[in-house]
Design a protein around this motif. Structure first.
Motif, mmCIF file in Angstrom:
data_model
loop_
_atom_site.group_PDB
_atom_site.id
_atom_site.type_symbol
_atom_site.label_atom_id
_atom_site.label_comp_id
_atom_site.label_asym_id
_atom_site.label_seq_id
_atom_site.Cartn_x
_atom_site.Cartn_y
_atom_site.Cartn_z
ATOM 1 N N HIS A 159 -8.600 45.187 -15.728
ATOM 2 C CA HIS A 159 -7.548 44.185 -15.908
ATOM 3 C C HIS A 159 -6.239 44.896 -16.237
ATOM 4 N N ARG A 160 -5.189 44.565 -15.524
ATOM 5 C CA ARG A 160 -3.937 45.317 -15.675
ATOM 6 C C ARG A 160 -3.268 45.098 -17.023
ATOM 7 N N TYR A 161 -3.587 43.995 -17.729
ATOM 8 C CA TYR A 161 -2.942 43.751 -19.011
ATOM 9 C C TYR A 161 -3.674 44.384 -20.194
ATOM 10 N N VAL A 162 -4.984 44.555 -20.081
ATOM 11 C CA VAL A 162 -5.788 44.945 -21.244
ATOM 12 C C VAL A 162 -5.386 46.309 -21.823
ATOM 13 N N PRO A 163 -5.229 47.376 -21.018
ATOM 14 C CA PRO A 163 -4.832 48.653 -21.617
ATOM 15 C C PRO A 163 -3.503 48.570 -22.368
ATOM 16 N N THR A 164 -2.556 47.798 -21.842
ATOM 17 C CA THR A 164 -1.269 47.644 -22.525
ATOM 18 C C THR A 164 -1.441 46.880 -23.824
ATOM 19 N N LEU A 165 -2.214 45.802 -23.802
ATOM 20 C CA LEU A 165 -2.428 45.005 -25.013
ATOM 21 C C LEU A 165 -3.094 45.817 -26.115
ATOM 22 N N MET A 166 -3.957 46.738 -25.745
ATOM 23 C CA MET A 166 -4.691 47.515 -26.746
ATOM 24 C C MET A 166 -3.810 48.518 -27.483
ATOM 25 N N THR A 167 -2.583 48.705 -27.027
ATOM 26 C CA THR A 167 -1.663 49.572 -27.774
ATOM 27 C C THR A 167 -1.051 48.843 -28.961
ATOM 28 N N ALA A 168 -1.188 47.529 -29.038
ATOM 29 C CA ALA A 168 -0.644 46.759 -30.155
ATOM 30 C C ALA A 168 -1.609 46.788 -31.329
ATOM 31 N N PRO A 169 -1.112 46.748 -32.554
ATOM 32 C CA PRO A 169 -1.999 46.764 -33.726
ATOM 33 C C PRO A 169 -2.863 45.512 -33.781
ATOM 34 N N GLY A 170 -4.130 45.704 -34.124
ATOM 35 C CA GLY A 170 -5.043 44.585 -34.299
ATOM 36 C C GLY A 170 -5.749 44.130 -33.042
ATOM 37 N N ILE A 171 -5.441 44.742 -31.885
ATOM 38 C CA ILE A 171 -6.020 44.275 -30.620
ATOM 39 C C ILE A 171 -6.936 45.359 -30.053
#
Length: 347
Positions: A210-222
């Motif tokens: 999923h193209r969004y998941v790696p980016t989202l995982m850089t945020a704290p808590g995700i």
């Protein structure tokens, strides 16, 4: 063109058909299954005019939408809350609801909702099914804890359902039927553990692509699971022109009642997907300990007091996190707090 209002109930579909002038052409019903919809499409097809239809958003509406579009109709799904705002009727029946929807279509006033693609719907179902199983497991665990307290056995171990906790439960000697209930609950917890592990393995496989998941995982808590859930519930980020629109979609904003110079703020609006709200608040619980959000969380919690402070502070962090997510996904960049020079802060 014909304008058709469709009001769906458990056992039937009320149908109101009107022409461009607002004259009723037909009032009928149909079975809300494939056969009934085929028959409805055939009957209205005899008028020989293009058809646009409207149905309120509810469980089963997407099936009606898909079946009728396959038969050449143009079908919109209307936001049920906004429809009630357009037509706050004193007398409300299924037939009247169908007429209202047809009239909104004729006047081009349908508050249509965004329809996710089949792929996005599949992503959502995977994440939602996992959450459904987790909630059942949590309910069983809470029931066991309540049983122990009822018989004067406060939990002395950190994990009642680990090896040491299971040994403790075996030796308590609870009377029947409570002992049998605890045993049955433990068996169900073991089954759910296996199902949840399988779900999480599937989420990891899908999330890796999923193209969004790696980016989202850089945020704290995700992490993996929350990242996948948030990505699936948001769908296409381009449908939100601003961060404020995305925050509004989450339902994490307070309801507002304004009159003259007065402005009252109520409880959370809670519009939008409840699973997205859950994922963002869950992420905010962990993000509140991160250096970027810690001071804001502690200040809000202290200002509002012990009773209301923690929950409102978590929602506040969830809104800030949502704003960051909009910028991350819109710009396709990892999490970087304002003024930061090193994105490693997100780790």
């Amino acid at each position: 063109m014909l304008h058709v209002g469709l009001d769906l109930s458990r056992t039937r579909l009320d149908v109101h058909v009107m022409d461009q002038t607002g004259t009723s052409v037909a009032v009928t019903t149909a079975a809300p299954d494939a056969g009934g919809l085929t028959s409805l499409a055939y009957r209205l097809g005899e008028f020989g005019q293009p058809i646009t239809a409207v149905i309120e958003s509810m469980n089963g509406a997407r099936f009606i939408h898909d079946q009728l579009e396959l038969r050449g109709w143009t079908v919109e799904i209307a936001d049920a809350v906004k429809v009630k705002g357009f037509a706050p009727l004193a007398c409300k029946t299924d037939k009247i609801d169908a007429w209202v929807l047809a009239e909104l279509s004729r006047r081009d006033l349908v508050p249509a909702i965004w329809l996710p693609s089949p792929g996005v719907r599949a992503n959502r179902e995977r994440a939602r099914w996992r959450l459904h199983l987790v909630r059942h497991r949590t309910a069983l665990k809470n029931r066991i804890h309540a049983t122990l307290l009822a018989f004067g056995h406060p939990c002395p171990v950190s994990d009642l359902f680990g090896v040491a906790g299971r040994r403790l439960l075996d030796g308590l000697g609870l009377p029947e039927p409570w002992a049998g209930d605890v045993t049955a609950a433990l068996r169900l917890i073991d089954v759910l553990d296996g199902e949840i592990d399988d779900c999480e393995a599937a989420l990891r496989r899908e999330g890796a692509e999923h193209r969004y998941v790696p980016t989202l995982m850089t945020a704290p808590g995700i992490g993996w699971v929350l990242g996948y859930t948030i990505a699936a519930e948001i769908g296409d980020i381009t449908r939100f022109p601003t961060a404020k629109k995305l925050v509004g979609y989450t339902g994490l904003c307070p309801s507002v009642d304004q009159s003259g110079g007065h402005d009252w703020r109520g409880s959370l609006a809670k519009n939008g997907p409840k699973y997205l709200r859950w994922a963002l608040i869950e992420a905010a619980t962990h993000a509140a300990r991160h250096p970027v959000y810690r001071d804001r969380y502690q200040h809000t919690k202290a200002r509002l007091g012990r009773q209301r402070g923690p929950s409102i502070a978590r929602v506040d962090i969830a809104r800030k996190l949502t704003e960051a997510i909009w910028h991350m996904l819109t710009d396709n960049k990892p999490f970087a707090p304002a003024g930061a020079t090193n994105t490693a802060l997100a780790a």
